[in-house]
Design an enzyme around this catalytic site. Structure first.
Site, PDB file in Angstrom:
ATOM      1  N   LYS A   1       0.931  -1.293   0.073  1.00  0.00           N
ATOM      2  CA  LYS A   1       0.093  -0.152  -0.052  1.00  0.00           C
ATOM      3  C   LYS A   1       0.683   1.316  -0.125  1.00  0.00           C
ATOM      4  O   LYS A   1       0.342   2.132   0.517  1.00  0.00           O
ATOM      5  CB  LYS A   1      -0.902  -0.156   1.136  1.00  0.00           C
ATOM      6  CG  LYS A   1      -1.685  -1.225   1.413  1.00  0.00           C
ATOM      7  CD  LYS A   1      -2.400  -1.780   0.129  1.00  0.00           C
ATOM      8  CE  LYS A   1      -3.422  -0.674  -0.601  1.00  0.00           C
ATOM      9  NZ  LYS A   1      -3.904  -1.224  -1.695  1.00  0.00           N
ATOM     10  N   SER A   2       1.905   1.224  -0.646  1.00  0.00           N
ATOM     11  CA  SER A   2       2.944   2.252  -0.684  1.00  0.00           C
ATOM     12  C   SER A   2       3.107   2.896  -2.125  1.00  0.00           C
ATOM     13  O   SER A   2       3.869   4.006  -2.361  1.00  0.00           O
ATOM     14  CB  SER A   2       4.178   1.824  -0.118  1.00  0.00           C
ATOM     15  OG  SER A   2       4.229   1.452   1.073  1.00  0.00           O
ATOM     16  N   GLY A   3       2.187   2.382  -2.964  1.00  0.00           N
ATOM     17  CA  GLY A   3       2.217   2.982  -4.290  1.00  0.00           C
ATOM     18  C   GLY A   3       2.830   1.716  -5.495  1.00  0.00           C
ATOM     19  O   GLY A   3       3.245   2.381  -6.680  1.00  0.00           O
TER      20      GLY A   3
ATOM     21  N   ASN B   1       1.430  -0.436  -7.204  1.00  0.00           N
ATOM     22  CA  ASN B   1       0.553  -0.328  -8.556  1.00  0.00           C
ATOM     23  C   ASN B   1       0.916   0.804  -9.439  1.00  0.00           C
ATOM     24  O   ASN B   1       1.032   0.741 -10.640  1.00  0.00           O
ATOM     25  CB  ASN B   1      -0.912  -0.488  -8.204  1.00  0.00           C
ATOM     26  CG  ASN B   1      -1.847  -1.169  -8.942  1.00  0.00           C
ATOM     27  OD1 ASN B   1      -1.476  -2.420  -9.292  1.00  0.00           O
ATOM     28  ND2 ASN B   1      -2.833  -0.485  -9.771  1.00  0.00           N
TER      29      ASN B   1
ATOM     30  N   HIS C   1       7.252  -7.202  -2.698  1.00  0.00           N
ATOM     31  CA  HIS C   1       6.814  -6.638  -1.058  1.00  0.00           C
ATOM     32  C   HIS C   1       7.813  -7.285  -0.079  1.00  0.00           C
ATOM     33  O   HIS C   1       7.838  -6.871   1.083  1.00  0.00           O
ATOM     34  CB  HIS C   1       5.473  -6.838  -0.579  1.00  0.00           C
ATOM     35  CG  HIS C   1       4.501  -6.015  -1.201  1.00  0.00           C
ATOM     36  ND1 HIS C   1       4.646  -4.494  -1.736  1.00  0.00           N
ATOM     37  CD2 HIS C   1       3.182  -6.133  -1.715  1.00  0.00           C
ATOM     38  CE1 HIS C   1       3.633  -4.293  -2.207  1.00  0.00           C
ATOM     39  NE2 HIS C   1       2.577  -5.332  -2.614  1.00  0.00           N
TER      40      HIS C   1
ATOM     41  N   SER D   1      -4.813   2.873   3.896  1.00  0.00           N
ATOM     42  CA  SER D   1      -5.210   2.111   2.990  1.00  0.00           C
ATOM     43  C   SER D   1      -5.235   0.836   3.062  1.00  0.00           C
ATOM     44  O   SER D   1      -6.030   0.169   2.693  1.00  0.00           O
ATOM     45  CB  SER D   1      -3.920   2.247   1.788  1.00  0.00           C
ATOM     46  OG  SER D   1      -4.217   1.691   0.786  1.00  0.00           O
TER      47      SER D   1
ATOM     48  N   PHE E   1      -4.074   9.089 -11.950  1.00  0.00           N
ATOM     49  CA  PHE E   1      -4.992   8.435 -11.106  1.00  0.00           C
ATOM     50  C   PHE E   1      -6.216   8.116 -11.764  1.00  0.00           C
ATOM     51  O   PHE E   1      -6.763   6.965 -11.945  1.00  0.00           O
ATOM     52  CB  PHE E   1      -5.296   9.171  -9.886  1.00  0.00           C
ATOM     53  CG  PHE E   1      -6.427   8.655  -8.953  1.00  0.00           C
ATOM     54  CD1 PHE E   1      -6.036   7.711  -8.088  1.00  0.00           C
ATOM     55  CD2 PHE E   1      -7.776   9.082  -9.247  1.00  0.00           C
ATOM     56  CE1 PHE E   1      -7.025   7.344  -7.360  1.00  0.00           C
ATOM     57  CE2 PHE E   1      -8.742   8.680  -8.385  1.00  0.00           C
ATOM     58  CZ  PHE E   1      -8.423   7.655  -7.384  1.00  0.00           C
TER      59      PHE E   1
ATOM     60  N   MET F   1      -5.789   5.388 -14.386  1.00  0.00           N
ATOM     61  CA  MET F   1      -5.576   4.046 -14.029  1.00  0.00           C
ATOM     62  C   MET F   1      -6.796   3.476 -13.324  1.00  0.00           C
ATOM     63  O   MET F   1      -7.226   2.434 -13.473  1.00  0.00           O
ATOM     64  CB  MET F   1      -4.413   4.188 -12.927  1.00  0.00           C
ATOM     65  CG  MET F   1      -3.303   4.170 -13.699  1.00  0.00           C
ATOM     66  SD  MET F   1      -1.605   4.083 -12.452  1.00  0.00           S
ATOM     67  CE  MET F   1      -1.986   2.220 -11.986  1.00  0.00           C
TER      68      MET F   1
ATOM     69  N   ARG G   1      -8.348   3.721  -4.701  1.00  0.00           N
ATOM     70  CA  ARG G   1      -9.316   4.243  -4.241  1.00  0.00           C
ATOM     71  C   ARG G   1      -9.230   5.832  -4.196  1.00  0.00           C
ATOM     72  O   ARG G   1     -10.433   6.432  -4.606  1.00  0.00           O
ATOM     73  CB  ARG G   1      -8.878   3.899  -2.542  1.00  0.00           C
ATOM     74  CG  ARG G   1     -10.243   4.361  -1.636  1.00  0.00           C
ATOM     75  CD  ARG G   1     -10.107   3.635  -0.328  1.00  0.00           C
ATOM     76  NE  ARG G   1      -8.973   4.227   0.216  1.00  0.00           N
ATOM     77  CZ  ARG G   1      -8.954   5.322   1.042  1.00  0.00           C
ATOM     78  NH1 ARG G   1     -10.132   5.898   1.423  1.00  0.00           N
ATOM     79  NH2 ARG G   1      -8.014   5.732   1.556  1.00  0.00           N
ATOM     80  N   LYS G   2      -8.246   6.428  -3.804  1.00  0.00           N
ATOM     81  CA  LYS G   2      -8.251   7.918  -3.616  1.00  0.00           C
ATOM     82  C   LYS G   2      -7.057   8.557  -4.337  1.00  0.00           C
ATOM     83  O   LYS G   2      -7.144   9.561  -5.001  1.00  0.00           O
ATOM     84  CB  LYS G   2      -8.221   8.684  -2.338  1.00  0.00           C
ATOM     85  CG  LYS G   2      -9.471   8.467  -1.506  1.00  0.00           C
ATOM     86  CD  LYS G   2      -9.496   9.299  -0.367  1.00  0.00           C
ATOM     87  CE  LYS G   2     -10.966   9.332   0.141  1.00  0.00           C
ATOM     88  NZ  LYS G   2     -10.970  10.264   1.338  1.00  0.00           N
ATOM     89  N   GLY G   3      -5.738   7.963  -4.371  1.00  0.00           N
ATOM     90  CA  GLY G   3      -4.649   8.289  -4.725  1.00  0.00           C
ATOM     91  C   GLY G   3      -4.159   9.678  -4.089  1.00  0.00           C
ATOM     92  O   GLY G   3      -3.794  10.430  -5.045  1.00  0.00           O
TER      93      GLY G   3
END
Length: 287
Positions: free
Chosen positions: A44-46, A48, A99, A129, A220, A223, A248-250
């Site tokens: 969940k750090s970016g 993707n 990860h 996140s 964002f 994607m 979700r939000k970016g």
């Protein structure tokens, strides 16, 4: 953070999605190629987002691959069960996501010329996140108690174990010429500058039009709408797409909408204690 898990050399991993064999393959058997590009982060750090950026840089801004092959196929996670089949389909330079903490990484990497891009993020935003992530990914027992998730995170009981250990482990190699680290927040603040730096690190010379294309297709909104990037192609036995979106939000700073003042102060105190020996500072350390 509740999920059926096993421990591998001190790291907590989810059963079925990972196995001792799949981790052992990466650690001891994966043949790293000199032009491999590893997309590494704590969950969940970016990851993707970076996978999309790297794919676009690899293809000089051409979005054809990003719009035709799912992101988890073109930049697969090396430690997942089934990676060896995906590995066979990768074209060079291979983009491989992970990860894994530094002590479990492929031994052959350290004898190669391959490169690692390590993406970091404000841990408070990671917790938020993760909170929403547990709602859509079926390996998790949905987390209703935000305080409990904070406790699990600081105690290292989250997927992939301790964020603090993960960061400190990878920062041990920060001065290696094959290693490039960047923050999620830097990507948000200066996407063009970040893409230019990444391209240079990877030995790619993109013109302004190609950089524009990388920025456009890794945005964002693009994607979130791209079915090959937003994980809607993931099987429903793993994802419950009715309970939320993978993308979700970016944004940065969403933690302020979830943490109470007391929770924020509690986390800050633990953070300062656990990170005091790391001779580095990050912008979010303004307590």
């Amino acid at each position: 953070m509740l999920f059926d898990h096993f421990e591998y050399k001190g790291v907590r991993l989810a059963q079925k999605v990972y196995s001792e064999e799949s981790i052992g393959y990466v650690e001891n058997e994966l043949k790293v190629l000199d032009d491999d590009i590893f997309n590494v982060s704590y969950p969940k750090s970016g990851t993707n987002w970076m996978a999309e950026i790297l794919t676009l840089i690899k293809h000089n801004g051409d979005a054809t691959i990003c719009q035709s092959i799912p992101i988890f196929e073109r930049a697969p996670w090396q430690e997942l069960v089934g990676f060896q089949e995906k590995e066979k389909k990768l074209t060079q330079p291979r983009i491989i996501s992970s990860h894994l903490p530094q002590h479990l990484f492929a031994k052959s990497f350290f004898k190669s010329k391959a490169k690692i891009i390590y993406t970091m993020r404000n841990p408070k935003d990671i917790i938020v996140s993760l909170f929403h992530f547990t709602k859509i990914v079926k390996i998790f027992k949905e987390c209703e108690n935000f305080q409990q998730l904070i406790e699990d995170f600081v105690k290292g009981n989250a997927l992939y174990g301790s964020w603090f250990d993960h960061v400190k482990g990878w920062m041990q190699v920060k001065d290696d010429s094959r290693f490039f680290f960047i923050t999620y927040e830097e990507l948000l603040k200066d996407p063009r500058g970040s893409v230019v730096k990444l391209s240079k690190f990877l030995g790619k010379q993109l013109d302004d039009g190609q950089i524009d294309s990388v920025l456009k297709h890794s945005s964002f909104n693009n994607m979130k709408e791209n079915k090959m990037s937003n994980w809607t192609q993931m099987k429903s036995d793993l994802f419950d797409h009715t309970k939320g979106s993978f993308i979700r939000k970016g944004v940065s700073g969403d933690w302020k909408n979830h943490f109470t003042v007391a929770q924020s102060e509690y986390f800050d105190k633990i953070y300062q204690e656990k990170m005091k020996d790391l001779n580095m500072s990050f912008f979010w350390e303004q307590f």
